[in-house]
Design an enzyme around this catalytic site. Structure first.
Site, PDB file in Angstrom:
ATOM      1  N   SER A 140      38.820  60.175  37.784  1.00 17.84           N
ATOM      2  CA  SER A 140      38.138  61.725  37.842  1.00 17.84           C
ATOM      3  C   SER A 140      38.091  62.455  38.990  1.00 17.84           C
ATOM      4  O   SER A 140      37.426  63.646  39.069  1.00 17.84           O
ATOM      5  CB  SER A 140      36.814  61.390  37.274  1.00 17.84           C
ATOM      6  OG  SER A 140      36.061  60.780  38.418  1.00 17.84           O
ATOM      7  N   GLY A 163      29.612  61.150  41.784  1.00 19.43           N
ATOM      8  CA  GLY A 163      30.182  59.945  41.189  1.00 19.43           C
ATOM      9  C   GLY A 163      31.444  60.205  40.580  1.00 19.43           C
ATOM     10  O   GLY A 163      31.781  61.067  40.349  1.00 19.43           O
ATOM     11  N   ASP A 308      27.528  63.151  39.037  1.00 19.23           N
ATOM     12  CA  ASP A 308      28.374  62.580  38.689  1.00 19.23           C
ATOM     13  C   ASP A 308      29.444  63.141  37.972  1.00 19.23           C
ATOM     14  O   ASP A 308      29.276  63.643  36.865  1.00 19.23           O
ATOM     15  CB  ASP A 308      27.855  61.200  37.634  1.00 19.23           C
ATOM     16  CG  ASP A 308      28.899  60.221  37.543  1.00 19.23           C
ATOM     17  OD1 ASP A 308      29.877  60.130  37.954  1.00 19.23           O
ATOM     18  OD2 ASP A 308      28.274  59.107  37.246  1.00 19.23           O
ATOM     19  N   HIS A 309      30.616  63.154  38.558  1.00 11.53           N
ATOM     20  CA  HIS A 309      31.899  63.686  38.055  1.00 11.53           C
ATOM     21  C   HIS A 309      32.507  62.709  36.834  1.00 11.53           C
ATOM     22  O   HIS A 309      33.673  63.271  36.522  1.00 11.53           O
ATOM     23  CB  HIS A 309      32.829  64.075  39.164  1.00 11.53           C
ATOM     24  CG  HIS A 309      33.717  65.286  38.577  1.00 11.53           C
ATOM     25  ND1 HIS A 309      35.222  64.939  38.972  1.00 11.53           N
ATOM     26  CD2 HIS A 309      33.848  66.499  38.373  1.00 11.53           C
ATOM     27  CE1 HIS A 309      35.781  65.844  38.565  1.00 11.53           C
ATOM     28  NE2 HIS A 309      35.265  67.005  38.198  1.00 11.53           N
ATOM     29  N   SER A 310      32.209  61.565  36.751  1.00 10.92           N
ATOM     30  CA  SER A 310      33.045  60.467  36.079  1.00 10.92           C
ATOM     31  C   SER A 310      33.053  60.945  34.501  1.00 10.92           C
ATOM     32  O   SER A 310      32.007  61.691  34.154  1.00 10.92           O
ATOM     33  CB  SER A 310      32.180  59.164  35.970  1.00 10.92           C
ATOM     34  OG  SER A 310      31.930  58.549  37.441  1.00 10.92           O
TER      35      SER A 310
END
Ligand SMILES: *[C@@H]1O[C@H](CO)[C@@H](O)[C@H](O)[C@H]1NC(C)=O
Ligand SMILES: *[C@@H]1O[C@H](CO)[C@@H](O)[C@H](O)[C@H]1NC(C)=O
Length: 375
Positions: A140, A163, A308-310
């Site tokens: 990601s 993240g 969080d970029h997940s």
């Protein structure tokens, strides 16, 4: 001498050509697969996080373990794995594809280019293989990894604050044609690649992706381009993953319209909640797909999903008698309106250890109809 030789065969490649192309762990051992959770930067005084710490879960481990290095180190799992690209140099026996909708600089002095507004796939990954085997890493992180001619591995500052997630799987050669076909559906933004002649006839779909002939119509001229396909991809050592790939014409939410009914499982979904037009939790048509709002992976520390970029999804229930739970999917598609019309996908596994690692991370979710509930 024997001991020395056996140690050598387990160490990460340092430019030599004896080590297999594979996912590697923090100790430099080749592994069949790993999941990596790069934790966000946090200003919590009690547990300050610099944004370069990560959790690792590899085949055979009992849960998340703290990374032994920083994500930018060449000695960590990610550095050792992706680092194989730079130690290969101009190897005519090795094929690679780097794709990212937010690519890194192509040259010294170049600026990175954010293609996230384009119609190409919202998709990020690395494929590296030789005539025996290789790995497919789905992740990601914007502007990752650097182009091969950068000469060495590094982790970009663009991936530090939030993240990020990574799934690396080692596959034998014959799976890479299928992976290439999945990528053709995704229509990724390929910013660096090479599929040498010695490999092109073995993995023509990857060769086509490298030539940016990403429409499936190019290999199947009389067949309407498929908008989506799921396939089982068995790893080198025999773990079955399911790859879901969709193209722009799919025009629907990946998780609620396709992954949940296919896996016959409700899903809790972590995604980049700060993207525009996010989709609310959806409990229609028999499947509950809930947006996660608060997480604590590995019980390291608790944070809002806005950090969080997940992009991952987990079944709320464990697998068990009758219940078809226990799934974890890690990929590159968010739940938002724009990405219904973008290529991308997710890679799923039904494994009790991986399930527990992700399931215990999901603390709070958005209820269908609004409000927050315990996930
Ligand atoms: C990563 O390491 C390189 C040196 O190899 C350094 O130039 C760069 O600033 C580091 N990046 C981060 C995000 O720490
Ligand atoms: C494509 O997605 C739909 C759900 O939108 C699903 O029913 C169908 O089976 C998928 N096609 C393939 C080839 O996986």
């Amino acid at each position: 001498m024997l001991l020395f030789l056996s140690l050598l065969s387990f160490s990460a490649p340092l430019g030599g050509d004896t080590s297999p192309i594979s996912c590697y762990n923090d100790n430099g051992a080749a592994v069949d697969w790993f999941y990596m959770y790069k934790l966000p930067k946090e200003h919590d005084r009690k547990s300050p996080q610099q944004g370069e710490n990560y959790l690792l879960l590899e085949k055979g481990s009992e849960g998340w373990t703290n990374g032994k290095a920083k994500v930018n180190d060449t000695t960590g799992a990610l550095g050792r794995t992706v680092g194989q690209l730079y130690s290969q140099g101009k190897n005519t026996e090795v094929a690679y594809i780097l794709y990212n909708d937010q690519r890194p600089p192509l040259d010294f002095g170049d600026r990175w280019v954010d293609n996230s507004g384009s119609r190409g796939g919202h998709t990020k990954g690395v494929v590296l293989l030789d005539k025996n085997q290789g790995f497919w890493l789905v992740h990601s992180t914007p502007q990752f990894p650097p182009v091969q001619k950068a000469g060495q591995y590094y982790y970009p500052s663009s991936g530090v604050i939030n993240g990020q997630n990574f799934i690396c799987v080692t596959y034998p050669l014959d799976r890479f044609q299928t992976i290439g076909e999945q990528l053709q559906i995704n229509q990724p933004n390929v910013y660096d690649c090479n599929v040498p002649e010695s490999l092109a006839s073995l993995v023509p779909a990857l060769a086509a992706v490298c030539e940016k002939k990403h429409l499936p119509g190019h290999i199947l001229p009389h067949i309407k381009p498929v908008s989506n396909r799921s396939v089982t991809l068995t790893s080198k050592d025999g773990t079955d993953f399911i790859s879901f790939a969709k193209g722009a014409s799919f025009d629907n939410d990946l998780y609620h319209s396709w992954v949940a009914p296919t896996l016959q499982s409700d899903l809790l979904v972590q995604f980049w909640i700060r993207s525009p037009g996010t989709l609310p939790s959806d409990c229609s048509q028999g499947w509950k797909v809930l947006d996660i709002t608060l997480i604590n992976p590995g019980q390291a520390f608790t944070f809002q999903t806005s950090k969080d970029h997940s992009k991952w999804a987990v079944s709320p229930e464990a697998t068990g008698s009758g219940a078809r739970g226990g799934w974890v999917c890690v990929g590159d598609i968010n739940r938002n309106k724009a990405e219904e019309k973008r290529g991308g996908g997710t890679v799923c596994l039904q494994d009790p250890v991986v399930w527990k690692a992700y399931r215990t991370a999901a603390l709070q979710c958005q209820a269908c109809g609004g409000g927050k509930i315990q996930c």
